[in-house]
Design a protein around this motif. Structure first.
Motif, PDB file in Angstrom:
ATOM      1  N   GLU A  94       0.844  -1.194   0.000  1.00 16.18           N
ATOM      2  CA  GLU A  94       0.000   0.000   0.000  1.00 16.18           C
ATOM      3  C   GLU A  94       0.881   1.246   0.000  1.00 16.18           C
ATOM      4  O   GLU A  94       1.895   1.309   0.696  1.00 16.18           O
ATOM      5  N   LEU A  95       0.467   2.236  -0.810  1.00 13.86           N
ATOM      6  CA  LEU A  95       1.160   3.516  -0.838  1.00 13.86           C
ATOM      7  C   LEU A  95       0.546   4.458   0.190  1.00 13.86           C
ATOM      8  O   LEU A  95      -0.666   4.664   0.203  1.00 13.86           O
ATOM      9  N   LEU A  96       1.388   5.062   1.013  1.00 15.94           N
ATOM     10  CA  LEU A  96       0.940   6.015   2.020  1.00 15.94           C
ATOM     11  C   LEU A  96       1.746   7.317   1.864  1.00 15.94           C
ATOM     12  O   LEU A  96       2.701   7.370   1.091  1.00 15.94           O
ATOM     13  N   ALA A  97       1.355   8.327   2.618  1.00 15.97           N
ATOM     14  CA  ALA A  97       2.070   9.614   2.644  1.00 15.97           C
ATOM     15  C   ALA A  97       2.218  10.195   1.247  1.00 15.97           C
ATOM     16  O   ALA A  97       3.320  10.535   0.811  1.00 15.97           O
ATOM     17  N   ASP A  98       1.091  10.301   0.549  1.00 20.40           N
ATOM     18  CA  ASP A  98       1.077  10.864  -0.806  1.00 20.40           C
ATOM     19  C   ASP A  98       1.997  10.113  -1.757  1.00 20.40           C
ATOM     20  O   ASP A  98       2.660  10.693  -2.619  1.00 20.40           O
ATOM     21  N   GLY A  99       2.044   8.799  -1.585  1.00 17.83           N
ATOM     22  CA  GLY A  99       2.844   7.958  -2.461  1.00 17.83           C
ATOM     23  C   GLY A  99       4.309   7.898  -2.114  1.00 17.83           C
ATOM     24  O   GLY A  99       5.089   7.298  -2.860  1.00 17.83           O
ATOM     25  N   GLY A 118      -5.676  10.255   8.081  1.00 19.28           N
ATOM     26  CA  GLY A 118      -4.221  10.093   8.027  1.00 19.28           C
ATOM     27  C   GLY A 118      -3.631   9.232   9.106  1.00 19.28           C
ATOM     28  O   GLY A 118      -2.401   9.176   9.241  1.00 19.28           O
ATOM     29  N   PHE A 119      -4.471   8.527   9.885  1.00 24.76           N
ATOM     30  CA  PHE A 119      -3.977   7.594  10.905  1.00 24.76           C
ATOM     31  C   PHE A 119      -4.211   6.175  10.405  1.00 24.76           C
ATOM     32  O   PHE A 119      -5.353   5.784  10.131  1.00 24.76           O
ATOM     33  N   GLN A 137       1.192  11.189  10.578  1.00 21.24           N
ATOM     34  CA  GLN A 137       2.032  12.361  10.336  1.00 21.24           C
ATOM     35  C   GLN A 137       2.094  13.216  11.590  1.00 21.24           C
ATOM     36  O   GLN A 137       1.126  13.336  12.336  1.00 21.24           O
ATOM     37  N   LEU A 138       3.251  13.837  11.823  1.00 19.43           N
ATOM     38  CA  LEU A 138       3.449  14.702  12.979  1.00 19.43           C
ATOM     39  C   LEU A 138       3.652  16.146  12.533  1.00 19.43           C
ATOM     40  O   LEU A 138       4.253  16.401  11.482  1.00 19.43           O
ATOM     41  N   LYS A 209       8.474  17.889   3.474  1.00 22.96           N
ATOM     42  CA  LYS A 209       8.084  18.689   4.635  1.00 22.96           C
ATOM     43  C   LYS A 209       7.150  17.934   5.575  1.00 22.96           C
ATOM     44  O   LYS A 209       6.557  18.535   6.467  1.00 22.96           O
ATOM     45  N   GLN A 210       7.035  16.625   5.376  1.00 26.08           N
ATOM     46  CA  GLN A 210       6.168  15.814   6.227  1.00 26.08           C
ATOM     47  C   GLN A 210       7.028  14.919   7.118  1.00 26.08           C
ATOM     48  O   GLN A 210       7.925  14.234   6.629  1.00 26.08           O
ATOM     49  N   LEU A 211       6.757  14.957   8.412  1.00 22.07           N
ATOM     50  CA  LEU A 211       7.411  14.060   9.364  1.00 22.07           C
ATOM     51  C   LEU A 211       6.408  12.993   9.795  1.00 22.07           C
ATOM     52  O   LEU A 211       5.359  13.315  10.343  1.00 22.07           O
ATOM     53  N   TRP A 212       6.726  11.744   9.503  1.00 21.73           N
ATOM     54  CA  TRP A 212       5.860  10.622   9.854  1.00 21.73           C
ATOM     55  C   TRP A 212       6.524   9.756  10.916  1.00 21.73           C
ATOM     56  O   TRP A 212       7.754   9.705  11.014  1.00 21.73           O
ATOM     57  N   TYR A 213       5.683   9.099  11.705  1.00 20.99           N
ATOM     58  CA  TYR A 213       6.214   8.102  12.631  1.00 20.99           C
ATOM     59  C   TYR A 213       5.518   6.771  12.372  1.00 20.99           C
ATOM     60  O   TYR A 213       4.365   6.706  11.941  1.00 20.99           O
ATOM     61  N   ALA A 214       6.260   5.715  12.636  1.00 24.55           N
ATOM     62  CA  ALA A 214       5.713   4.361  12.627  1.00 24.55           C
ATOM     63  C   ALA A 214       6.141   3.707  13.935  1.00 24.55           C
ATOM     64  O   ALA A 214       7.308   3.815  14.338  1.00 24.55           O
ATOM     65  N   ILE A 215       5.205   3.044  14.593  1.00 23.09           N
ATOM     66  CA  ILE A 215       5.501   2.407  15.866  1.00 23.09           C
ATOM     67  C   ILE A 215       4.914   1.003  15.887  1.00 23.09           C
ATOM     68  O   ILE A 215       3.794   0.780  15.399  1.00 23.09           O
TER      69      ILE A 215
END
Length: 237
Positions: A94-99, A118-119, A137-138, A209-215
């Motif tokens: 799956e593509l996330l974060a605008d691809g 976006g979650f 996204q943060l 300019k997007q900061l993402w986290y994965a946990i």
């Protein structure tokens, strides 16, 4: 008569010697000026261009010039190179974060859900309370955060899963690694109130300019192999 004439001529010359000399000098001066004028006129004329020799026509050759060689024409258009993605393992991608992010997971064990804002969550198919993976996204930039701020941010993400969160001092952080566009670490929280002990892996990713986290949250005794596989193979594009 001849003697008288000679005397008169000699007398005339004696009397007019100065005038004759002046007249001769004037004549010489006029001649010199005329010569100089002729020379100036000759020098002022533009030089006549030397006509180049007419080029000889090239010798006729039986060989056909390279520019006129006829190349074979094919009707098949060139196929553009496509940006293909090869999944790291057999599963659904799956593509996330605008691809910009590719998530691959085992669809036989996990499913991807989203709240539409976006979650994203990767949970087991049976919905049992087991290991899970979340992405979001943060509102921050990695470059604006110091290492100690990144550590507190990761601990704060883990504490957000508790109704009554354990103290920050009781949560351990190990294996913290910072790169140009990311940060990863491993967290450990002890059993607290009714919650079991938890091991968590956190990854921060700067995508433009997007900061993402994965946990990944793995409660004590739970099987987290499937979500850890998805987490470890999360690919940025």
């Amino acid at each position: 008569m001849s003697r008288t004439k000679k005397k008169s001529v000699g007398r005339f010359l004696k009397r007019n010697t100065l005038n004759i000399a002046i007249l001769a000098a004037i004549v010489l001066l006029v001649a010199a000026i005329f010569a100089v004028a002729v020379l100036v006129v000759e020098l002022s004329r533009p030089a006549q261009p030397v006509s180049p020799e007419e080029p000889q026509p090239p010798a006729q050759s039986d060989e056909q010039p390279a520019s006129e060689l006829q190349l074979p024409v094919t009707d098949e258009p060139e196929t553009p190179q496509e940006d293909t993605f090869t999944p790291p393992f057999d599963g659904t991608s799956e593509l996330l974060a605008d691809g910009r992010m590719m998530l691959t997971y085992d669809e036989k064990q996990l499913k991807l859900t989203t709240d539409g804002e976006g979650f994203y969550s990767l949970v087991s198919l049976d919905g049992a309370a087991s290991a899970r993976m979340d992405l979001q996204q943060l509102p921050a930039l990695l470059s604006e955060l110091e290492n100690d701020e990144l550590e507190r941010l990761c601990i704060g993400i883990l504490q957000a899963y508790y109704y009554l969160a354990p103290e920050t001092q009781s949560i351990t952080l190990t294996d913290g690694v910072r790169t140009a566009d990311g940060y990863t670490c491993t967290l450990g929280a002890p059993a607290y109130e009714d919650a079991p002990a938890v091991t968590a892996k956190v990854r921060l990713m700067q995508l433009d300019k997007q900061l993402w986290y994965a946990i990944v949250l793995t409660p004590e005794g739970a099987d987290g192999a499937a979500v850890l596989q998805a987490f470890d193979n999360l690919t940025l594009r």
